[in-house]
Design a protein around this motif. Structure first.
Motif, PDB file in Angstrom:
ATOM      1  N   ALA A  42      11.158  -1.671   6.080  1.00 52.94           N
ATOM      2  CA  ALA A  42       9.892  -0.546   6.352  1.00 52.94           C
ATOM      3  C   ALA A  42      10.628   0.532   7.108  1.00 52.94           C
ATOM      4  N   ILE A  43      10.191   1.786   6.778  1.00 54.04           N
ATOM      5  CA  ILE A  43      10.803   2.785   7.607  1.00 54.04           C
ATOM      6  C   ILE A  43       9.512   3.187   8.513  1.00 54.04           C
ATOM      7  N   ARG A  44       9.980   3.528   9.846  1.00 54.71           N
ATOM      8  CA  ARG A  44       8.842   4.012  10.802  1.00 54.71           C
ATOM      9  C   ARG A  44       9.107   5.222  11.440  1.00 54.71           C
ATOM     10  N   GLY A  45       8.137   6.358  11.266  1.00 52.41           N
ATOM     11  CA  GLY A  45       8.267   7.571  11.831  1.00 52.41           C
ATOM     12  C   GLY A  45       7.290   7.596  13.242  1.00 52.41           C
ATOM     13  N   GLY A  46       6.200   7.880  13.250  1.00 57.32           N
ATOM     14  CA  GLY A  46       5.343   7.927  14.103  1.00 57.32           C
ATOM     15  C   GLY A  46       4.351   6.741  14.295  1.00 57.32           C
ATOM     16  N   GLY A  47       4.320   5.871  13.147  1.00 58.25           N
ATOM     17  CA  GLY A  47       3.635   4.543  13.095  1.00 58.25           C
ATOM     18  C   GLY A  47       2.310   4.719  12.877  1.00 58.25           C
ATOM     19  N   HIS A  48       1.942   5.949  12.523  1.00 55.64           N
ATOM     20  CA  HIS A  48       0.337   6.003  12.421  1.00 55.64           C
ATOM     21  C   HIS A  48      -0.269   5.525  11.148  1.00 55.64           C
ATOM     22  N   ASN A  49       0.415   5.368  10.295  1.00 52.20           N
ATOM     23  CA  ASN A  49       0.188   5.151   8.841  1.00 52.20           C
ATOM     24  C   ASN A  49      -1.064   3.864   8.890  1.00 52.20           C
ATOM     25  N   GLY A  50      -2.187   4.233   8.017  1.00 54.42           N
ATOM     26  CA  GLY A  50      -3.364   3.364   7.986  1.00 54.42           C
ATOM     27  C   GLY A  50      -3.005   1.927   7.832  1.00 54.42           C
ATOM     28  N   VAL A  92      15.810   7.422   3.282  1.00 53.70           N
ATOM     29  CA  VAL A  92      15.252   7.565   4.918  1.00 53.70           C
ATOM     30  C   VAL A  92      15.431   9.227   5.024  1.00 53.70           C
ATOM     31  N   VAL A  93      14.558   9.749   5.400  1.00 54.36           N
ATOM     32  CA  VAL A  93      14.504  11.348   5.792  1.00 54.36           C
ATOM     33  C   VAL A  93      15.210  11.190   7.300  1.00 54.36           C
ATOM     34  N   THR A  94      16.223  11.792   7.431  1.00 56.85           N
ATOM     35  CA  THR A  94      16.708  12.032   8.770  1.00 56.85           C
ATOM     36  C   THR A  94      16.679  13.276   9.287  1.00 56.85           C
ATOM     37  N   GLY A 154       0.459  16.688   4.221  1.00 56.74           N
ATOM     38  CA  GLY A 154       0.106  17.316   5.453  1.00 56.74           C
ATOM     39  C   GLY A 154      -1.026  18.505   5.218  1.00 56.74           C
ATOM     40  N   THR A 155      -1.997  18.135   5.833  1.00 55.84           N
ATOM     41  CA  THR A 155      -3.244  19.045   5.695  1.00 55.84           C
ATOM     42  C   THR A 155      -3.652  19.407   7.371  1.00 55.84           C
ATOM     43  N   GLY A 156      -4.038  20.475   7.870  1.00 58.07           N
ATOM     44  CA  GLY A 156      -4.357  20.782   9.097  1.00 58.07           C
ATOM     45  C   GLY A 156      -5.068  21.970   9.091  1.00 58.07           C
ATOM     46  N   GLY A 185      -0.964  18.384  10.960  1.00 61.40           N
ATOM     47  CA  GLY A 185      -2.433  17.683  10.851  1.00 61.40           C
ATOM     48  C   GLY A 185      -3.032  18.181  12.184  1.00 61.40           C
ATOM     49  N   ILE A 186      -4.087  17.267  12.489  1.00 62.29           N
ATOM     50  CA  ILE A 186      -4.960  17.549  13.617  1.00 62.29           C
ATOM     51  C   ILE A 186      -5.065  16.903  14.738  1.00 62.29           C
ATOM     52  N   VAL A 187      -4.075  16.025  14.763  1.00 64.42           N
ATOM     53  CA  VAL A 187      -3.848  14.796  16.006  1.00 64.42           C
ATOM     54  C   VAL A 187      -2.652  14.964  16.141  1.00 64.42           C
ATOM     55  N   THR A 241       0.162  11.892  15.524  1.00 69.92           N
ATOM     56  CA  THR A 241       0.722  11.614  14.503  1.00 69.92           C
ATOM     57  C   THR A 241       2.081  11.966  14.231  1.00 69.92           C
ATOM     58  N   GLY A 242       2.920  11.129  13.554  1.00 69.61           N
ATOM     59  CA  GLY A 242       4.220  11.061  13.148  1.00 69.61           C
ATOM     60  C   GLY A 242       4.362  12.390  12.258  1.00 69.61           C
ATOM     61  N   LEU A 243       5.275  13.288  12.296  1.00 72.53           N
ATOM     62  CA  LEU A 243       5.556  14.215  11.355  1.00 72.53           C
ATOM     63  C   LEU A 243       6.034  13.881  10.220  1.00 72.53           C
ATOM     64  N   GLY A 266      -6.496  10.201  -4.539  1.00 74.03           N
ATOM     65  CA  GLY A 266      -6.646  10.499  -3.244  1.00 74.03           C
ATOM     66  C   GLY A 266      -5.524  10.691  -2.605  1.00 74.03           C
ATOM     67  N   TYR A 267      -5.507  11.396  -1.264  1.00 75.68           N
ATOM     68  CA  TYR A 267      -4.468  11.787  -0.518  1.00 75.68           C
ATOM     69  C   TYR A 267      -3.760  10.213   0.051  1.00 75.68           C
ATOM     70  N   VAL A 268      -2.519  10.337  -0.233  1.00 76.43           N
ATOM     71  CA  VAL A 268      -1.951   8.856  -0.116  1.00 76.43           C
ATOM     72  C   VAL A 268      -1.879   8.648   1.445  1.00 76.43           C
TER      73      VAL A 268
HETATM   74  C1  LIG Z   1      -5.342   9.985  14.409  1.00 80.52           C
HETATM   75  C2  LIG Z   1      -4.812  10.319  12.851  1.00 80.52           C
HETATM   76  C3  LIG Z   1      -4.896  11.567  12.668  1.00 80.52           C
HETATM   77  C4  LIG Z   1      -4.359  11.987  11.311  1.00 80.52           C
HETATM   78  N1  LIG Z   1      -4.762  13.304  10.986  1.00 80.52           N
HETATM   79  C5  LIG Z   1      -4.011  13.968   9.753  1.00 80.52           C
HETATM   80  C6  LIG Z   1      -4.092  15.168   9.465  1.00 80.52           C
HETATM   81  O1  LIG Z   1      -4.537  15.930  10.231  1.00 80.52           O
HETATM   82  N2  LIG Z   1      -3.553  15.841   8.322  1.00 80.52           N
HETATM   83  C7  LIG Z   1      -2.677  14.788   7.432  1.00 80.52           C
HETATM   84  O2  LIG Z   1      -2.200  15.171   6.585  1.00 80.52           O
HETATM   85  N3  LIG Z   1      -2.687  13.358   7.804  1.00 80.52           N
HETATM   86  C8  LIG Z   1      -3.343  12.910   8.940  1.00 80.52           C
HETATM   87  N4  LIG Z   1      -3.172  11.695   9.333  1.00 80.52           N
HETATM   88  C9  LIG Z   1      -2.519  10.595   8.280  1.00 80.52           C
HETATM   89  C10 LIG Z   1      -1.158  10.594   8.590  1.00 80.52           C
HETATM   90  O3  LIG Z   1      -0.609  11.788   7.612  1.00 80.52           O
HETATM   91  C11 LIG Z   1      -0.616   9.325   7.955  1.00 80.52           C
HETATM   92  O4  LIG Z   1      -1.298   8.321   8.672  1.00 80.52           O
HETATM   93  C12 LIG Z   1       0.876   9.344   8.149  1.00 80.52           C
HETATM   94  O5  LIG Z   1       1.493   7.993   7.322  1.00 80.52           O
HETATM   95  C13 LIG Z   1       1.614   9.100   9.521  1.00 80.52           C
HETATM   96  O6  LIG Z   1       2.750   9.291   9.439  1.00 80.52           O
HETATM   97  P1  LIG Z   1       3.690   8.265  10.661  1.00 80.52           P
HETATM   98  O7  LIG Z   1       5.201   8.755  10.455  1.00 80.52           O
HETATM   99  O8  LIG Z   1       3.105   8.500  11.886  1.00 80.52           O
HETATM  100  O9  LIG Z   1       3.511   6.863  10.040  1.00 80.52           O
HETATM  101  P2  LIG Z   1       4.293   5.715   9.711  1.00 80.52           P
HETATM  102  O10 LIG Z   1       3.372   4.631   9.853  1.00 80.52           O
HETATM  103  O11 LIG Z   1       5.702   5.701  10.790  1.00 80.52           O
HETATM  104  O12 LIG Z   1       5.018   6.083   8.282  1.00 80.52           O
HETATM  105  C14 LIG Z   1       4.139   6.347   7.270  1.00 80.52           C
HETATM  106  C15 LIG Z   1       5.019   6.010   5.964  1.00 80.52           C
HETATM  107  O13 LIG Z   1       5.945   7.199   5.893  1.00 80.52           O
HETATM  108  C16 LIG Z   1       7.385   6.406   5.726  1.00 80.52           C
HETATM  109  N5  LIG Z   1       8.146   7.199   6.508  1.00 80.52           N
HETATM  110  C17 LIG Z   1       7.930   7.441   7.836  1.00 80.52           C
HETATM  111  N6  LIG Z   1       9.033   8.232   8.139  1.00 80.52           N
HETATM  112  C18 LIG Z   1       9.695   8.168   7.421  1.00 80.52           C
HETATM  113  C19 LIG Z   1      11.105   8.697   7.090  1.00 80.52           C
HETATM  114  N7  LIG Z   1      11.614   9.514   8.078  1.00 80.52           N
HETATM  115  N8  LIG Z   1      11.774   8.934   5.833  1.00 80.52           N
HETATM  116  C20 LIG Z   1      11.056   8.159   4.737  1.00 80.52           C
HETATM  117  N9  LIG Z   1       9.956   7.618   5.010  1.00 80.52           N
HETATM  118  C21 LIG Z   1       9.303   7.610   5.954  1.00 80.52           C
HETATM  119  C22 LIG Z   1       7.007   4.936   6.112  1.00 80.52           C
HETATM  120  O14 LIG Z   1       7.966   4.246   5.401  1.00 80.52           O
HETATM  121  C23 LIG Z   1       5.519   4.905   5.739  1.00 80.52           C
HETATM  122  O15 LIG Z   1       5.355   4.590   4.246  1.00 80.52           O
HETATM  123  C24 LIG Z   1      -3.696  11.388  10.541  1.00 80.52           C
HETATM  124  C25 LIG Z   1      -3.516   9.808  10.925  1.00 80.52           C
HETATM  125  C26 LIG Z   1      -4.228   9.329  12.061  1.00 80.52           C
HETATM  126  C27 LIG Z   1      -4.019   7.853  12.554  1.00 80.52           C
END
Ligand SMILES: Cc1cc2nc3c(=O)[nH]c(=O)nc-3n(C[C@H](O)[C@H](O)[C@H](O)COP(=O)(O)OP(=O)(O)OC[C@H]3O[C@@H](n4cnc5c(N)ncnc54)[C@H](O)[C@@H]3O)c2cc1C
Length: 459
Positions: A68-76, A196-198, A145-147, A130-132, A135-137, A413-415
């Motif tokens: 699993a690849i973790r950026g911000g960990g915000h994924n649903g 993995v995007v670095t 990416g919408t905002g 986005g709007i929070v 959230t991981g970029l 829908g939006y992934v």
């Molecule tokens: C409170 C909240 C507000 C949000 N608001 C918005 C918004 O305004 N607009 C919007 O578009 N979305 C929004 N989102 C949705 C958000 O875009 C997704 O939850 C997104 O998956 C978060 O990315 P992350 O890096 O934090 O998550 P992670 O859980 O770390 O990763 C999400 C997915 O991306 C993959 N990934 C992460 N980093 C990399 C990498 N470097 N290389 C390859 N794969 C990678 C992971 O494997 C995983 O499948 C919101 C989410 C939350 C919880």
């Protein structure tokens, strides 16, 4: 014994940290933003640099580990982690470099949206996201990416210029419009399927002080306001992004106590331009609609609107959400929305309609895998509450609401607004005519589906 020796070698090969179940800090390191999801990885590799990422990919692949690849960990659905596998945790790779002359921004894969906003604001610039702010970029970008800047500046992917990627075979490549173009196309909406995007390089836009904030009306006005909003948005200047929410006023400061717990319809706006023009653009919200019970629209630094909702949404809440794209909002759809919004199971539960018109429509549906460039809104229904005992109730509400409005939405829908139970057919519908091309990119760059903890495109 051999496994322990292998992990010890891996540990020694990294500048970053290896965290295993026996290590202090394991529970914090494995925790995800969505408290509904709990995963217990075998190894977490908190990478410090690209060399660490290459080691981690090679280690995971050679040892047949789920990755699993973790950026911000915000994924649903918690795709930033996995059970019994390897987490390539990028959260420590955070650098941001802003070039004010070329208006470009290079950001590490561990950046939150807030990290990038902070770095850019000093130069009067912003990358559309986005709007929070927590959230991981990385995940946000790879899904689309919408905002608040979307209508005028496009999706986050529309502002991606280049990405460095570590592929499944451990090779490092750069993807852009002139290098590995097929990969660059796939990254702009295809999620973490290809590697993995670095590092990300973005185009930034001028944004400094904006006229922004929420306005709220009692729910009895929701029908009128939704009808008004569907006509207002297409005529509104693109500098104005207003999204609509069906929500409940949280029973907490700083909201006035006399409206705590009230069901409301909200218009949440951000005008990125001269304040007088913003006042003019938003004036119809005051002159054509009933008097709002709360009006917090005012001038503020762009990062302030970007983080305005952060305190209401700390890490660890229960989240169940479903999304869809919406082209039109007929009266029958409004009725269905209101019926279900009135039954919201908690104060934090919501329905939002985020605009995806304007600049998003300037690109063709096949120019990126994100294939809904003829929609008007990206809708999210999110059931949110701190109490784990209410998880089943949240899911029931979210599903029932989504099923009821589904006839009024577009295919897919939006992934980034999907859970993990959507099924292959929905992923296919989401990418529409771009799906087969994504499969071809997947076959070329990740033929064995090493990167499959995501909304998966099977090779
Ligand atoms: C409170 C909240 C507000 C949000 N608001 C918005 C918004 O305004 N607009 C919007 O578009 N979305 C929004 N989102 C949705 C958000 O875009 C997704 O939850 C997104 O998956 C978060 O990315 P992350 O890096 O934090 O998550 P992670 O859980 O770390 O990763 C999400 C997915 O991306 C993959 N990934 C992460 N980093 C990399 C990498 N470097 N290389 C390859 N794969 C990678 C992971 O494997 C995983 O499948 C919101 C989410 C939350 C919880």
């Amino acid at each position: 014994m051999q496994a322990a020796a292998t992990t010890a070698n891996f540990r020694a090969s990294l500048r970053g940290q290896i965290i295993e179940p026996r290590d202090q800090g394991y529970d914090e390191a494995r925790s995800l933003y969505n408290g509904m999801i709990e995963k217990r990885p075998r190894v977490i590799a908190r990478c410090a640099d690209v060399a660490d990422v290459i080691s981690a990919v090679n280690f995971g692949r050679d040892n047949d580990l789920l990755i699993a690849i973790r950026g911000g960990g915000h994924n649903g659905p918690g795709f930033g982690s996995c059970d019994d596998g390897l987490v390539i945790d990028l959260s420590a790779m955070k650098g941001v470099r802003v070039d004010p002359t070329s208006r470009t921004v290079r950001a590490g894969p561990g950046c939150t949206q807030g990290d990038v906003d902070h770095a850019c604001h000093a130069f009067g610039l912003a990358v559309p996201a986005g709007i929070v702010s927590t959230t991981g970029l990385a995940g946000l970008t790879l899904g689309g990416g919408t905002g608040y800047l979307t209508r005028n500046c496009g999706l986050t992917i529309d502002n991606l210029i280049e990405a460095d990627v570590v592929l499944a075979d451990g090779r490092f490549v750069t993807a852009s419009s002139s290098q590995n173009e097929d990969l660059f196309w796939g990254l702009r909406g295809g999620g973490g399927n290809f590697g993995v995007v670095t590092s990300f390089m973005f185009r930034a836009h001028p944004a400094s002080t904006v006229l922004a904030g929420p306005m709220m009306w009692e729910i009895k006005h929701a029908r009128q306001i939704m009808q008004w909003y569907r006509d207002f948005l297409p005529k509104a200047p693109l500098e104005l992004c207003t999204f609509l929410g069906l929500k409940t006023v949280p029973s907490t400061e700083p909201f006035p106590k006399d409206i705590w717990g009230k069901k409301i319809v909200a218009l949440i706006s951000c005008y990125n331009g001269p304040a007088e023009d913003g006042q003019k653009a938003m004036q119809p919200m005051r002159s054509e609609l009933p008097v709002a019970i709360l009006d917090w629209v005012g001038p503020m630094p762009f990062p302030a609107i970007q983080s305005m909702f952060d305190p209401l949404l700390p890490k660890g809440l229960q989240w169940y959400w479903k999304g869809a794209y919406v082209r039109e909002l007929p009266d029958q759809a409004i009725d269905v929305h209101l019926e279900h919004a009135m039954k919201a199971p908690s104060e934090l539960s919501l329905m939002h309609l985020y605009p995806i018109d304007g600049a998003v429509h300037r690109l063709g549906n096949d120019e990126t895998p994100w294939s809904c460039r003829d929609g008007t809104w990206s809708m999210v229904i999110a059931a949110i509450d701190p109490d784990p005992a209410r998880a089943a109730q949240l899911k029931r509400w979210g599903k029932a609401y989504w099923e009821a409005v589904n006839p009024f939405t577009m295919g897919g829908g939006y992934v980034n607004f999907m859970m993990g139970d959507e099924g292959d057919a929905r992923i296919k519908a989401t990418y529409g005519g771009n799906f087969e091309r994504l499969v071809a990119v997947k076959r070329k760059y990740d033929p064995n589906n090493l990167f499959r903890v995501n909304q998966n495109i099977k090779p």
